[in-house]
Design a protein around this motif. Structure first.
Motif, PDB file in Angstrom:
ATOM      1  N   GLU A 390       1.982 -35.792 -18.462  1.00  0.00           N
ATOM      2  CA  GLU A 390       2.946 -34.434 -19.035  1.00  0.00           C
ATOM      3  C   GLU A 390       2.547 -33.299 -18.114  1.00  0.00           C
ATOM      4  N   GLU A 391       3.713 -32.626 -17.725  1.00  0.00           N
ATOM      5  CA  GLU A 391       3.478 -31.389 -16.872  1.00  0.00           C
ATOM      6  C   GLU A 391       2.824 -30.372 -17.506  1.00  0.00           C
ATOM      7  N   PHE A 392       2.913 -30.388 -18.684  1.00  0.00           N
ATOM      8  CA  PHE A 392       2.157 -29.043 -19.521  1.00  0.00           C
ATOM      9  C   PHE A 392       0.980 -29.586 -20.315  1.00  0.00           C
ATOM     10  N   PRO A 393      -0.301 -29.587 -19.771  1.00  0.00           N
ATOM     11  CA  PRO A 393      -1.230 -30.232 -20.566  1.00  0.00           C
ATOM     12  C   PRO A 393      -1.446 -29.031 -21.792  1.00  0.00           C
ATOM     13  N   GLN A 394      -2.054 -29.600 -22.817  1.00  0.00           N
ATOM     14  CA  GLN A 394      -2.519 -28.545 -23.952  1.00  0.00           C
ATOM     15  C   GLN A 394      -3.644 -27.723 -23.734  1.00  0.00           C
ATOM     16  N   PRO A 395      -3.522 -26.448 -23.812  1.00  0.00           N
ATOM     17  CA  PRO A 395      -4.614 -25.325 -23.806  1.00  0.00           C
ATOM     18  C   PRO A 395      -5.589 -25.861 -24.223  1.00  0.00           C
ATOM     19  N   LYS A 396      -6.830 -25.244 -23.924  1.00  0.00           N
ATOM     20  CA  LYS A 396      -8.206 -25.589 -24.521  1.00  0.00           C
ATOM     21  C   LYS A 396      -8.356 -24.584 -25.669  1.00  0.00           C
ATOM     22  N   GLN A 397      -8.784 -25.104 -26.939  1.00  0.00           N
ATOM     23  CA  GLN A 397      -8.911 -24.393 -28.188  1.00  0.00           C
ATOM     24  C   GLN A 397      -9.979 -23.285 -27.940  1.00  0.00           C
ATOM     25  N   VAL A 398      -9.792 -22.356 -28.537  1.00  0.00           N
ATOM     26  CA  VAL A 398     -10.841 -20.727 -28.502  1.00  0.00           C
ATOM     27  C   VAL A 398     -11.425 -20.767 -29.622  1.00  0.00           C
ATOM     28  N   MET A 399     -12.787 -20.508 -29.956  1.00  0.00           N
ATOM     29  CA  MET A 399     -13.314 -20.256 -31.073  1.00  0.00           C
ATOM     30  C   MET A 399     -13.103 -18.820 -31.073  1.00  0.00           C
ATOM     31  N   SER A 400     -12.207 -18.505 -32.437  1.00  0.00           N
ATOM     32  CA  SER A 400     -11.798 -17.217 -32.500  1.00  0.00           C
ATOM     33  C   SER A 400     -12.276 -16.463 -33.734  1.00  0.00           C
ATOM     34  N   ASP A 401     -12.978 -17.109 -34.609  1.00  0.00           N
ATOM     35  CA  ASP A 401     -13.485 -16.508 -35.881  1.00  0.00           C
ATOM     36  C   ASP A 401     -15.085 -17.019 -36.288  1.00  0.00           C
ATOM     37  N   ASN A 402     -15.943 -15.946 -36.284  1.00  0.00           N
ATOM     38  CA  ASN A 402     -17.368 -16.391 -36.547  1.00  0.00           C
ATOM     39  C   ASN A 402     -17.798 -16.128 -38.057  1.00  0.00           C
ATOM     40  N   THR A 403     -17.011 -15.846 -38.787  1.00  0.00           N
ATOM     41  CA  THR A 403     -17.002 -15.573 -40.065  1.00  0.00           C
ATOM     42  C   THR A 403     -17.732 -16.556 -40.812  1.00  0.00           C
ATOM     43  N   VAL A 404     -19.028 -16.106 -41.522  1.00  0.00           N
ATOM     44  CA  VAL A 404     -19.770 -17.103 -42.164  1.00  0.00           C
ATOM     45  C   VAL A 404     -19.285 -16.997 -43.909  1.00  0.00           C
ATOM     46  N   ASP A 405     -18.938 -18.074 -44.361  1.00  0.00           N
ATOM     47  CA  ASP A 405     -18.624 -18.019 -45.781  1.00  0.00           C
ATOM     48  C   ASP A 405     -19.787 -18.772 -46.255  1.00  0.00           C
ATOM     49  N   ARG A 406     -20.425 -17.837 -47.217  1.00  0.00           N
ATOM     50  CA  ARG A 406     -21.607 -18.388 -47.891  1.00  0.00           C
ATOM     51  C   ARG A 406     -21.357 -19.789 -48.743  1.00  0.00           C
ATOM     52  N   GLN A 407     -20.534 -19.918 -49.533  1.00  0.00           N
ATOM     53  CA  GLN A 407     -20.257 -21.196 -49.990  1.00  0.00           C
ATOM     54  C   GLN A 407     -19.907 -22.391 -49.197  1.00  0.00           C
ATOM     55  N   ALA A 408     -19.083 -21.990 -48.200  1.00  0.00           N
ATOM     56  CA  ALA A 408     -18.633 -23.120 -47.182  1.00  0.00           C
ATOM     57  C   ALA A 408     -19.794 -23.453 -46.382  1.00  0.00           C
ATOM     58  N   GLU A 409     -20.809 -22.601 -46.006  1.00  0.00           N
ATOM     59  CA  GLU A 409     -21.905 -23.073 -45.316  1.00  0.00           C
ATOM     60  C   GLU A 409     -22.695 -24.026 -46.060  1.00  0.00           C
ATOM     61  N   GLU A 410     -23.036 -23.488 -47.428  1.00  0.00           N
ATOM     62  CA  GLU A 410     -23.678 -24.519 -48.274  1.00  0.00           C
ATOM     63  C   GLU A 410     -23.109 -25.763 -48.295  1.00  0.00           C
ATOM     64  N   ILE A 411     -21.937 -25.894 -48.361  1.00  0.00           N
ATOM     65  CA  ILE A 411     -21.015 -27.383 -48.417  1.00  0.00           C
ATOM     66  C   ILE A 411     -21.214 -28.166 -47.128  1.00  0.00           C
ATOM     67  N   ARG A 412     -21.357 -27.351 -46.016  1.00  0.00           N
ATOM     68  CA  ARG A 412     -21.637 -27.838 -44.812  1.00  0.00           C
ATOM     69  C   ARG A 412     -22.976 -28.408 -44.767  1.00  0.00           C
ATOM     70  N   GLN A 413     -23.977 -27.738 -45.229  1.00  0.00           N
ATOM     71  CA  GLN A 413     -25.299 -28.106 -45.177  1.00  0.00           C
ATOM     72  C   GLN A 413     -25.540 -29.439 -45.964  1.00  0.00           C
ATOM     73  N   VAL A 414     -24.892 -29.263 -47.416  1.00  0.00           N
ATOM     74  CA  VAL A 414     -25.088 -30.555 -48.427  1.00  0.00           C
ATOM     75  C   VAL A 414     -24.564 -32.015 -47.621  1.00  0.00           C
ATOM     76  N   LEU A 415     -23.273 -31.690 -47.022  1.00  0.00           N
ATOM     77  CA  LEU A 415     -22.599 -32.745 -46.335  1.00  0.00           C
ATOM     78  C   LEU A 415     -23.517 -33.230 -44.999  1.00  0.00           C
ATOM     79  N   SER A 416     -24.061 -32.434 -44.588  1.00  0.00           N
ATOM     80  CA  SER A 416     -25.168 -32.569 -43.235  1.00  0.00           C
ATOM     81  C   SER A 416     -26.158 -33.648 -43.849  1.00  0.00           C
ATOM     82  N   THR A 417     -26.651 -33.182 -44.951  1.00  0.00           N
ATOM     83  CA  THR A 417     -27.773 -33.910 -45.538  1.00  0.00           C
ATOM     84  C   THR A 417     -27.448 -35.343 -46.096  1.00  0.00           C
TER      85      THR A 417
END
Length: 425
Positions: A390-417
Motif C-alpha cells: 500500500e502506498e499509504f501506510p497507516q499512521p502510528k496511534q498516539v496516546m492522547s488521554d491519560n485520564t484515570v477512571d477509578r472504577q475502570a482501573e479497579e476492573i483492569r486490576q481485577v482482570l490482571s489478577t
C-alpha cells in the motif's frame, strides 16, 4: 395678425409630426414582436414534430441501439450481457465482484426499491443488476470512471450516478439489517465467544480506527492531513468476535485523535448515558464486571472501555499478562480491517470521490463486508498482497488521554489478577 396665426400653426404641425413618428415606431415594434412570435411558434412546432417522430420510433419496435444513438455515442454492453451474465464461473464472480453470485443477486433484490428504474419512451433503463455491478466494481477496484464506462458500455456520468445511488441505497436499506447494535442475547453470545477464544471475560467488542486515503480538499487542506503526511478520513469501528462490524462512525478528519473521534460519536453518548450495554454483570474475584469493549492505548480508559497499560513505565507481571491477553483479543479488529480493505480497495487507494460521498461509501463497504462474512463468501488470501504494497501506510496511534477512571482501573486490576490466576491453574 399674421404672427398670431403662424405660431399656432407651427405647434399644430410639430404635434402632428411627433404623433406620426410615434405611430411609425409603434408599428415597427409591433412588426418586430410579431416576427419573434412567429419564430417561437416555428421552433415550438419543430420540437414537437421531432418529439413525435421519436415517440413513433420508440413505439414502432425500433431496436434499442437506434433509439439511444440519437442521445449518446454508440456503446456496447456485450461484455456484461454475454460474458458476465452467461459465462462467469463462481471464481469469476468472487474475483471481480468480491462475493458469490448468490450473494450478489440477494443484495440486488434487497436494493430494488431504491435502485431499479423504469423504461421511458426515449430509452430503456439500465438494468438493476448492471447498476449494482457498476458500483461494486468501483468499490472493489477504485479504478477510474472512464475505465468502468468502457467496460460496461455506459457513460461516465452514469457510472458516477450508479455508484452514488447504490451506496446510499445500501446504507438506507441494508444497514438496519446487517450493521446494528447486538440484542441482549447476542451480547451474551459474543461475550461467551470472546471468553472461549481468548479467555477475556465480559468483552463484547474490539474498537479501533483506520485511515482512508482521499484527495486533499482545497478548503480543508490541513485538517485532513494525518501524522503520516497524507490526507485521510478516519473510520472508527467496533467488531464482534467473528470480525463483523456492529458499530461504525466515519467522516472524521485525518488530523483528529482517536479520543476526540470517540467523544464525538454516538457510541460515546450511549455509553455515558448508560444505554450502550444491558445491565448484566459477572462476578470476577468477587468484583462485579459489566460488559466492556477493548481498545488500543490511544483510547481513554473507561469502565466500559479497557486499554493496555502504558509501556512507558516499568510494568509488573500482572500488567504484562493483561497487556498480552488484551492484545491477543484485539487482533480480531486488525483482521477485520485487513479483510475489509483487501476486499474493497476503494478504502486502500486514494479515493477521488467528493468529500460528501466518502463517509457513505465507507459505511457501505462495512455493510457489504458483514454481508459477505455472514453468507460465508470465500476470502481470497491473495487479496492481502495489496496490503503489504500500500502506498499509504497507516499512521502510528498516539496516546492522547491519560485520564484515570477509578472504577475502570479497579476492573483492569481485577482482570490482571484473574489472568494470572488462570495461568497458574
Amino acid at each position: 395678425m399674421a404672427e398670431e396665426t403662424v405660431v399656432p400653426m407651427m405647434f399644430l404641425f410639430l404635434f402632428l409630426l411627433m404623433k406620426r413618428r410615434a405611430e411609425f415606431e409603434g408599428a415597427s415594434i409591433e412588426r418586430r414582436n410579431d416576427a419573434q412570435r412567429r419564430l417561437r411558434l416555428r421552433q415550438y412546432f419543430q420540437q414537437r414534430q421531432r418529439k413525435m417522430i421519436l415517440m413513433v420510433m420508440a413505439r414502432g419496435g425500433c431496436r434499442c441501439n437506434c433509439r439511444t444513438r440519437i442521445w449518446c455515442k454508440p456503446r456496447t454492453s456485450d461484455w456484461w450481457e454475454r460474458v458476465v451474465m452467461k459465462d462467469f464461473q463462481p471464481n469469476d464472480w468472487l474475483e471481480n465482484f468480491r462475493m458469490s453470485k448468490e450473494t450478489f443477486f440477494h443484495i440486488c433484490n434487497k436494493l430494488k426499491p431504491m435502485v431499479s428504474r423504469r423504461n421511458t419512451h426515449l430509452r430503456p433503463a439500465l438494468p438493476l443488476e448492471k447498476r449494482v455491478a457498476v458500483a461494486f466494481w468501483r468499490l472493489a477496484t477504485n479504478v477510474e470512471y472512464r475505465i468502468i464506462s468502457h467496460l460496461f458500455g455506459i457513460g461516465r456520468s452514469t457510472v458516477c450516478k450508479c455508484v452514488r445511488e447504490v451506496c446510499h441505497a445500501i446504507v438506507s436499506l441494508l444497514k438496519p439489517l446487517y450493521l446494528k447494535m447486538p440484542a441482549n442475547q447476542e451480547y451474551e453470545t459474543i461475550a461467551q465467544m470472546f471468553g472461549r477464544k481468548w479467555d477475556f471475560p465480559q468483552c463484547v467488542g474490539a474498537i479501533d480506527s483506520c485511515h482512508i486515503p482521499i484527495i486533499a480538499p482545497p478548503q480543508y487542506h490541513k485538517d485532513y492531513l494525518n501524522k503520516q503526511g497524507w490526507h485521510s478520513v478516519v473510520l472508527q469501528g467496533v467488531v464482534d468476535d467473528s470480525g463483523k462490524f456492529w458499530d461504525v462512525c466515519t467522516g472524521f478528519s485525518g488530523s483528529s485523535l482517536d479520543t476526540k473521534n470517540l467523544r464525538n460519536s454516538a457510541l460515546w453518548r450511549m455509553a455515558t448515558e448508560g444505554r450502550l450495554f444491558p445491565d448484566c454483570s459477572r462476578d470476577i474475584l468477587r468484583t462485579p464486571v459489566k460488559y466492556l469493549l477493548i481498545g488500543s492505548s490511544s483510547y481513554p480508559l473507561q469502565e466500559w472501555l479497557l486499554k493496555p497499560y502504558s509501556e512507558t513505565a516499568k510494568l509488573t507481571q500482572h500488567q504484562l499478562v493483561f497487556n498480552y491477553r488484551l492484545s491477543q483479543a484485539h487482533t480480531v479488529i486488525d483482521e477485520a480491517f485487513g479483510r475489509l480493505r483487501a476486499r474493497w480497495q476503494c478504502l486502500l487507494k486514494r479515493n477521488d470521490c467528493s468529500l460528501e460521498l466518502i463517509p457513505t461509501m465507507i459505511t457501505a463497504c462495512c455493510i457489504l463486508h458483514n454481508i459477505c462474512e455472514k453468507h460465508n463468501d470465500s476470502f481470497n488470501n491473495d487479496w492481502r498482497g495489496v496490503l503489504g504494497q500500500e502506498e499509504f501506510p497507516q499512521p502510528k496511534q498516539v496516546m492522547s488521554d491519560n485520564t484515570v477512571d477509578r472504577q475502570a482501573e479497579e476492573i483492569r486490576q481485577v482482570l490482571s489478577t484473574y489472568f494470572i490466576s488462570q495461568g497458574e491453574s
